[in-house]
Structure formats: structure tokens, C-alpha cells
Design a protein around this motif. Structure first.
Motif, mmCIF file in Angstrom:
data_model
loop_
_atom_site.group_PDB
_atom_site.id
_atom_site.type_symbol
_atom_site.label_atom_id
_atom_site.label_comp_id
_atom_site.label_asym_id
_atom_site.label_seq_id
_atom_site.Cartn_x
_atom_site.Cartn_y
_atom_site.Cartn_z
ATOM 1 N N PHE A 1 -129.819 -34.692 -114.306
ATOM 2 C CA PHE A 1 -131.153 -34.542 -114.724
ATOM 3 C C PHE A 1 -131.334 -33.394 -115.730
ATOM 4 C CE2 PHE A 1 -129.651 -31.546 -111.471
ATOM 5 C CZ PHE A 1 -130.324 -30.218 -111.942
ATOM 6 N N THR A 2 -132.518 -33.660 -116.210
ATOM 7 C CA THR A 2 -132.867 -32.741 -117.346
ATOM 8 C C THR A 2 -134.198 -31.852 -116.910
ATOM 9 O OG1 THR A 2 -131.593 -33.974 -118.948
ATOM 10 C CG2 THR A 2 -133.011 -32.368 -119.756
ATOM 11 N N GLN A 3 -134.302 -30.599 -117.231
ATOM 12 C CA GLN A 3 -135.368 -29.817 -117.023
ATOM 13 C C GLN A 3 -136.265 -30.016 -118.111
ATOM 14 O OE1 GLN A 3 -134.458 -25.873 -115.764
ATOM 15 N NE2 GLN A 3 -133.758 -26.632 -113.623
ATOM 16 N N ASP B 1 -145.232 -42.481 -126.609
ATOM 17 C CA ASP B 1 -144.176 -42.883 -127.321
ATOM 18 C C ASP B 1 -143.309 -41.624 -127.670
ATOM 19 O OD1 ASP B 1 -144.362 -45.338 -126.948
ATOM 20 O OD2 ASP B 1 -145.815 -45.724 -128.537
ATOM 21 N N ALA B 2 -144.064 -40.489 -128.287
ATOM 22 C CA ALA B 2 -143.470 -39.359 -128.811
ATOM 23 C C ALA B 2 -142.935 -38.610 -127.671
ATOM 24 C CB ALA B 2 -144.490 -38.341 -129.569
ATOM 25 N N VAL B 3 -143.469 -38.394 -126.644
ATOM 26 C CA VAL B 3 -143.210 -37.781 -125.427
ATOM 27 C C VAL B 3 -141.641 -38.539 -124.903
ATOM 28 C CG1 VAL B 3 -143.269 -37.046 -123.058
ATOM 29 C CG2 VAL B 3 -145.216 -36.583 -124.904
ATOM 30 N N TRP C 1 -135.917 -38.561 -124.214
ATOM 31 C CA TRP C 1 -134.832 -39.532 -124.180
ATOM 32 C C TRP C 1 -133.814 -38.632 -124.822
ATOM 33 C CZ3 TRP C 1 -134.667 -44.798 -122.733
ATOM 34 C CH2 TRP C 1 -133.302 -45.598 -122.834
ATOM 35 N N GLN C 2 -134.048 -38.056 -126.162
ATOM 36 C CA GLN C 2 -133.136 -37.297 -127.003
ATOM 37 C C GLN C 2 -132.586 -36.221 -126.233
ATOM 38 O OE1 GLN C 2 -131.488 -36.844 -130.125
ATOM 39 N NE2 GLN C 2 -131.559 -39.124 -130.456
ATOM 40 N N ALA D 1 -135.037 -44.857 -130.482
ATOM 41 C CA ALA D 1 -136.274 -45.503 -130.327
ATOM 42 C C ALA D 1 -135.957 -47.253 -130.072
ATOM 43 C CB ALA D 1 -137.083 -45.515 -131.570
ATOM 44 N N GLU D 2 -135.017 -47.519 -130.495
ATOM 45 C CA GLU D 2 -134.497 -48.897 -130.465
ATOM 46 C C GLU D 2 -134.062 -48.964 -128.839
ATOM 47 O OE1 GLU D 2 -131.212 -52.319 -131.874
ATOM 48 O OE2 GLU D 2 -131.420 -50.324 -132.956
#
Length: 319
Positions: A13-15, A29-31, A36-37, A52-53
Motif C-alpha cells: 500500500f501507499t499513503q 486521469d492526472a490523479v 500510479w507512479q 499512462a499506457e
């Protein structure tokens, strides 16, 4: 009313800050691209385009999302020249907005990674295949031993019989292709290099018996009518004109309109007869037998002939 039930994941998980997820100026899409990154493991060098792909974000949506992230300070980029003169692009993604100066300090500490696939060919030269035989010096003088007797110049290449030459394309086809941008705004960006190819396709339609108006109607019917933009109008026209349907058979000419027959008199007038007596106007009467004079002429003496010129005859009906 809405209820929420949240279970914290035990691993992987990531905070993220609520301000990031609820950012008022970042699209979904930006969020998604940013989260994701940030969820990638340490040391991952996946570029934003690849993310993005994988996240199924289209090209246009990716461009807008990346621009928003750069404007808000979550993404920074710089280009620099790495080992061997190869240019690379460094991308910095952060979970908090950074200024340009802060991002430059962080990027300055990052090593420049150049993949083997993108290395300059000068760094890893390919193996050369040795030439066959010993090298011989080129001839410096002398003439051929004998005259070959024939024309040794390179003959012109024979034209392809399947593709019509540019000179064979009728001018009507070229004019029709040149006027296609006027049909629709979707056709305003036809590449100039495709005009000859499209003119050859149009010439096939004209040779099959199609009129220019029918060709334009066929093209307009093939354009999207739901507002979808046409990014490659040349390719769309090539697809629409590739197959030539048979031209519609000319309809048989309509028979020449017959001359209208003279109107028949009504049954009331058909039973009347013109009196042969001396009348200023033509007089019709209903005979009871074979008489040719009306009842007035039968009961009155014949009038004295007038020396004056007769007036134009008019028709009067006596019931």
C-alpha cells in the motif's frame, strides 16, 4: 445516505494525502497517473508515457494530465546530454508540489541512466564482414578492349501497368480532389503528398461511370456524424475510395409528355347546335330534330343585309 467501510491493507500500500486525491485542478486521469507512479517500487525507471499506457489513459488525456501535473508542480522534466553524447530526458515525480529550483537540486543528484538499447552506435560498433578477395587498385587509364556495339546506357524503367501514370489522371479528378477541403472541415488537412494518389482513385470512379456529385456524396456519407474528429483525413479518403462500386444504371428516359387532348364539351353543350341564321353573334340552340335554325329565326323574317363590315363573331349560348 452513504456509509463507508474501510479495511487497511496489510501490505503493498501507499499513503497519499487527501489534498492530492481531492485536488480541485487535477483531472481524474492526472490523479490516476500520479498515484500510479508513486505506487511503483523504489528504483523503477518507468516513464510517464508507459505508465499512462498501462493505466489505459489515451494519448490526448495523457497530454492534458501531464500538463496539469507540471503546472501544479508534481512533475518536472529536464533534458541533458549523457555519456557518448546521447540526450536523455529526466522526469521527477513527487507527492507534494515542488518549485523549479527544488526540482533542479533533486535532479542534479540523480545519476543519468542510458539503456543499452538506446546507446549510440559509436559506443558499440557492429562486427564488419570482411570483403572477399584481395584488394585491387582501381584502373587509372586505358580503354575498353573492344566496342560493345550496343547502347550501354541504363534504359528507363518501364512503367507499371497496374498503376496509371500521373499524366493519365484526368483533370476532373485532380480538380475534385483539390476541392475536397471545401466539403467539410474534417477534410481541410489532407496531406499535399496524397493528392496524386487520391486523384488516381477518383479517376477510377469517374472511369466506372460515377459523376463528381455522386463521389462527393459518397465521401460525405463516410465522414463521422457524431462529432468525432478526423485526425488522418488522407487515410480516410483512401479507405472510402479504395473500392469502386458499379455505377447505377441510367434510368429510362421518361416518355415525351403527350399533348393534352382538347377538352371535351360538357354533356349540356354537346347537345347544342349553332344556328345558321343571320346573327351578329354565333348563337347556339337545342334542336328537337334536324332543324338548322333557332326558334327566333324560324318565327321572324330574314333581316336586311347591312352594308357595314361585320363585327367579330362572338359566341352566345341560348338555353
Amino acid at each position: 445516505m452513504i456509509y463507508r467501510h474501510h479495511i487497511a491493507p496489510p501490505r503493498a500500500f501507499t499513503q497519499f494525502s487527501h489534498d492530492l486525491i481531492r485536488h480541485p485542478r487535477l483531472s481524474s486521469d492526472a490523479v490516476r497517473l500520479l498515484t500510479w507512479q508513486l505506487s511503483l517500487p523504489d528504483g523503477a525507471r518507468e516513464p510517464l508515457s508507459r505508465t499512462a499506457e498501462r493505466a489505459r489513459i489515451g494519448a490526448c488525456a495523457f497530454t492534458r494530465a501531464k500538463r496539469q501535473l507540471k503546472e501544479e508542480g508534481f512533475v518536472h522534466e529536464r533534458r541533458l546530454q549523457g555519456p557518448g553524447g546521447h540526450w536523455v530526458t529526466q522526469q521527477l515525480v513527487s507527492n507534494v508540489p515542488l518549485s523549479a529550483a527544488e526540482a533542479a537540486k533533486i535532479l542534479a543528484r540523480m545519476p543519468v541512466h542510458v539503456s543499452d538499447a538506446s546507446a549510440s552506435p559509436q559506443l558499440a560498433p557492429s562486427a564488419r564482414v570482411p570483403a572477399v578477395g584481395a584488394p585491387t587498385p582501381p584502373p587509372t587509364d586505358g580503354h575498353p578492349e573492344k566496342d560493345p556495339g550496343g547502347n550501354t546506357s541504363h534504359p528507363p524503367a518501364e512503367p507499371d501497368a497496374t498503376a496509371p501514370e500521373a499524366a493519365d489522371v484526368p483533370e476532373a479528378a485532380r480538380a475534385l480532389v483539390a476541392a475536397l477541403p471545401l466539403l467539410s472541415p474534417d477534410l481541410r488537412r489532407i496531406p499535399r503528398g496524397m493528392h496524386d494518389e487520391l486523384a488516381r482513385l477518383v479517376s477510377r470512379w469517374l472511369a466506372a461511370g460515377h459523376t463528381p456529385g455522386a463521389i462527393r456524396t459518397h465521401i460525405l456519407r463516410g465522414l463521422p456524424d457524431d462529432g468525432t474528429p478526423v485526425h488522418r483525413p488522407g487515410g480516410l479518403l483512401r479507405y472510402l475510395l479504395r473500392d469502386v462500386p458499379p455505377a447505377p444504371t441510367p434510368t429510362s428516359s421518361a416518355p415525351t409528355a403527350e399533348q393534352p387532348a382538347p377538352a371535351r364539351p360538357s354533356s349540356r353543350l354537346a347537345a347544342l347546335r349553332e344556328c345558321e341564321g343571320d346573327h351578329v353573334q354565333a348563337t347556339l340552340f337545342r334542336p328537337t330534330g334536324d332543324e338548322t335554325l333557332c326558334r327566333r329565326c324560324l318565327n321572324s323574317p330574314p333581316p336586311v343585309a347591312s352594308r357595314c363590315a361585320p363585327s367579330p363573331r362572338q359566341r352566345t349560348v341560348i338555353a
